[in-house]
Motif scaffolding. Structure first.
Motif, short mmCIF file in Angstrom:
data_model
loop_
_atom_site.label_atom_id
_atom_site.label_comp_id
_atom_site.label_asym_id
_atom_site.label_seq_id
_atom_site.Cartn_x
_atom_site.Cartn_y
_atom_site.Cartn_z
N ARG A 152 0.83 -1.22 0.00
CA ARG A 152 0.00 0.00 0.00
C ARG A 152 0.86 1.26 0.00
N ASN A 153 1.99 1.23 0.68
CA ASN A 153 2.90 2.39 0.60
C ASN A 153 3.23 2.71 -0.84
N VAL A 154 3.47 1.68 -1.63
CA VAL A 154 3.81 1.88 -3.04
C VAL A 154 2.60 2.36 -3.83
N GLN A 155 1.42 1.83 -3.53
CA GLN A 155 0.21 2.28 -4.24
C GLN A 155 -0.07 3.76 -3.97
N LEU A 156 0.19 4.19 -2.75
CA LEU A 156 -0.06 5.59 -2.39
C LEU A 156 1.01 6.53 -2.90
N SER A 157 2.19 5.99 -3.23
CA SER A 157 3.32 6.84 -3.64
C SER A 157 2.97 7.66 -4.87
N GLY A 158 3.17 8.96 -4.78
CA GLY A 158 2.86 9.84 -5.89
C GLY A 158 1.40 10.21 -5.99
N VAL A 159 0.57 9.68 -5.08
CA VAL A 159 -0.86 10.01 -5.07
C VAL A 159 -1.18 10.94 -3.90
N VAL A 160 -0.76 10.54 -2.70
CA VAL A 160 -0.93 11.40 -1.52
C VAL A 160 0.41 11.47 -0.78
N PRO A 161 0.69 12.57 -0.10
CA PRO A 161 1.93 12.66 0.69
C PRO A 161 1.91 11.64 1.83
N GLN A 162 3.05 10.98 2.03
CA GLN A 162 3.21 10.04 3.14
C GLN A 162 4.40 10.51 3.99
N ILE A 163 4.15 10.72 5.27
CA ILE A 163 5.17 11.21 6.19
C ILE A 163 5.33 10.20 7.32
N SER A 164 6.56 9.76 7.55
CA SER A 164 6.85 8.81 8.62
C SER A 164 7.63 9.50 9.73
N VAL A 165 7.24 9.23 10.96
CA VAL A 165 7.98 9.70 12.13
C VAL A 165 8.54 8.49 12.85
N ILE A 166 9.87 8.40 12.94
CA ILE A 166 10.51 7.33 13.68
C ILE A 166 10.70 7.85 15.11
N ALA A 167 9.86 7.34 16.03
CA ALA A 167 9.84 7.88 17.39
C ALA A 167 10.29 6.85 18.42
N VAL A 184 10.83 11.23 5.99
CA VAL A 184 11.09 10.50 7.23
C VAL A 184 11.68 11.47 8.24
N ILE A 185 11.01 11.58 9.38
CA ILE A 185 11.46 12.41 10.49
C ILE A 185 11.84 11.47 11.63
N MET A 186 12.98 11.72 12.25
CA MET A 186 13.47 10.81 13.29
C MET A 186 13.85 11.61 14.53
N THR A 187 13.38 11.17 15.69
CA THR A 187 13.76 11.88 16.92
C THR A 187 15.19 11.54 17.31
N ARG A 188 15.87 12.53 17.85
CA ARG A 188 17.31 12.43 18.06
C ARG A 188 17.71 11.43 19.14
N GLU A 189 17.00 11.41 20.26
CA GLU A 189 17.48 10.67 21.43
C GLU A 189 16.94 9.25 21.56
N HIS A 190 15.69 9.02 21.21
CA HIS A 190 15.04 7.77 21.58
C HIS A 190 14.68 6.87 20.40
N ALA A 191 15.09 7.23 19.20
CA ALA A 191 14.73 6.44 18.02
C ALA A 191 15.95 5.70 17.47
N GLN A 192 15.70 4.52 16.95
CA GLN A 192 16.74 3.76 16.25
C GLN A 192 16.10 3.12 15.02
#
Length: 517
Positions: A152-167, A184-192
């Motif tokens: 589904r990520n691929v089906q949505l690609s280029g159709v609607v914006p997809q934003i991921s937060v690695i928290a 992709v947004i990633m928090t500095r201290e607690h995400a891997q």
């Protein structure tokens, strides 16, 4: 028929149990570390009172290894829709406080239903990733569940914006879903985020490493290029999501959220005249140029820590949302290398799919020379820039500020690559190569016979610039639309953008082009 008190109480009881998630103790532990719970992330994202949850009462499908009687509230993920600045947005938030936020069949189904809704409704998707990975107790079913999300990520690609937060943790196959999204947004201290952790790498390869080296936000932002933004904490991550959404349309059939006034104010900006050093070899920060061009100096830089020899990001000019692509003379003299080509091409393609006009600022001495670059495939990677610009049908405006040499001149969206308007400054130099290199090739004999070789080389270089690299030569042959003083650039771009908002351009029918990946 009125709802009986017992039925109402039962509903309230079930809702309260599901919404409690991992319980107060786990919530307090998160707060002590400066983190938000999965529900608090959702609450922070959406305007108050607008979130409509789906799947609150979902029941997990795990029936083995002692899990059959275990309570898994909401199956470890919160899903639904709400409003951000008046616009509908879909979201999911994995709850690490509930069985580690692990993904199983029902967990995946909830995410997939949200993604399906986003596709049908044409709304952006925001995903908060905070999970221990696949739910081992569900075996291959968990792997299948990941595959359904990826598809589904691929089906949505280029159709609607997809934003991921690695928290939080995002390990193994789980990392591929964010990698398939737009930002992709990633928090500095607690995400891997990693495919194989340090222990696995050491066991398989014998290499000793640390999580900071392979899975930290800093490593992904500056070395691997896997993420676009580092957030200081969860609240900052949500603020970055809001900022991104302020520049993006809800879907590929809509225009970006322009802020166009009926009357366009056109004024010169004398400060631009002083930004470029007189010495063509002196560096300057191209972000200062962008700040003068963007409305109110408002510029959201994307992937600031990766391939710093090219700068990309969003702003507005005359109220029109634009994507800036600019060479950065302060890093590698602004030359294009493998990483810069990848970064630039991906951003150009993103702007194109979401109808965002492109403003390209050129000061490029060429592609970076070197054995390592050649052996790693600079030809293939550099071709991505050519492919991206030639494929793009959005309005494309190019400003040649100083150097524009060789193939890199074309790769930075020359007229031949589809630029709708090419503006040059009087300081522009457009040529096959720099004057010094050209002189060494063309006037080898003349230099050999000169008494003062250095003085003669400077003299010939000046002649070469005047005769072969002058912007007036390119303008005379219509490769450049106009030559303007730097102070006139903002008004020239604003007028051109306003005139190109109705641009319509098609490409030959095909499934898709075959970009040199």
């Amino acid at each position: 028929m009125a709802i009986s008190r017992s039925l109402a109480d039962e509903l309230d009881k079930r809702r309260a149990a599901a919404m409690e998630g991992g319980g107060p103790a786990k919530a307090e532990d998160r707060h002590a570390k400066g983190r938000l719970t999965a529900r608090e992330r959702i609450d922070t994202l959406f305007s108050a009172g607008t979130f409509q949850e789906t799947g609150l009462h979902a029941q997990h499908a795990t029936r083995h290894f002692g899990m059959e009687k275990k309570s898994i509230p909401a199956d470890g993920v919160i899903t639904g829709t709400g409003f951000v600045d008046g616009r509908p947005v879909a979201a999911f938030s994995q709850d690490f406080g509930v069985v580690g936020g692990t993904l199983g069949e029902m967990h995946s189904r909830k995410i997939c239903l949200v993604l399906d809704h986003a596709l049908k409704a044409g709304v952006p998707v925001v995903g908060f990733n905070d999970s221990g990975g696949a739910r081992i107790q569900e075996g291959v079913g968990a792997l299948s569940a990941y595959g359904q999300v990826f598809y589904r990520n691929v089906q949505l690609s280029g159709v609607v914006p997809q934003i991921s937060v690695i928290a939080g943790p995002c390990a193994g196959g789980a990392a591929y879903s964010p990698a398939l999204t737009d930002f992709v947004i990633m928090t500095r201290e607690h995400a891997q985020m990693f495919i194989c952790g340090p222990e696995v790498i050491r066991a398989v390869t014998g290499q000793a490493t640390t999580m900071d080296e392979i899975g930290s936000a800093e490593a992904h932002a500056s070395v691997a290029g896997n993420i676009h933004f580092i957030a200081e904490d969860d609240a900052h991550a949500v603020a970055l999501v809001h900022r991104l959404l302020s520049f993006l349309p809800s879907n590929n059939m809509m225009d970006p959220p322009h802020r166009i006034e009926p009357d366009l104010t056109v004024e010169d900006d004398p400060a631009l005249d002083a930004l470029i050093p007189e010495d063509p070899k002196s560096a300057y920060d191209v972000r200062e140029v962008i700040a003068r061009l963007a409305d109110g100096g408002d510029f959201l830089e994307v992937m600031a820590g990766f391939a710093a020899n090219i700068v990309v990001g969003f702003g507005r000019i005359g109220g029109v949302v634009v994507g800036f692509v600019a060479n950065q003379p302060m890093v590698k003299a602004g030359a294009l290398d493998i990483d810069a080509s990848d970064k630039g091409a991906r951003f150009v393609r993103l702007c194109n799919v979401f109808n965002i006009p492109l403003v390209t600022l050129v000061d490029v001495p060429g592609f970076l020379p070197g054995v390592a670059e050649e052996r790693r495939g600079i030809i293939r990677h550099g071709a991505k820039m050519l492919f991206a610009y030639a494929s793009a049908t959005v309005p494309k405006i190019t400003v040649i500020m100083r150097k524009a040499y060789g193939g890199a001149y074309l790769a930075m969206c020359s007229q031949d690559m589809g630029a709708d308007r090419v503006i040059a400054w009087p300081t522009a130099e457009i040529a096959v190569m720099g004057a010094e290199g050209a002189v060494n090739i063309l006037y080898r004999k003349d230099l050999a016979e000169a008494e003062d070789r250095a003085a003669r080389a400077r003299e010939l270089a000046a002649e070469y610039r005047a005769e072969f690299a002058s912007p007036y030569l390119s303008a005379g042959r219509l490769f450049v639309s106009d030559i303007v003083q730097p102070r006139q650039t903002r008004s020239a771009i604003a007028l051109t953008l306003r005139g190109l908002l109705s641009k319509r351009e098609t490409r030959p029918p095909k499934k898709h082009g075959n970009i040199p990946l």
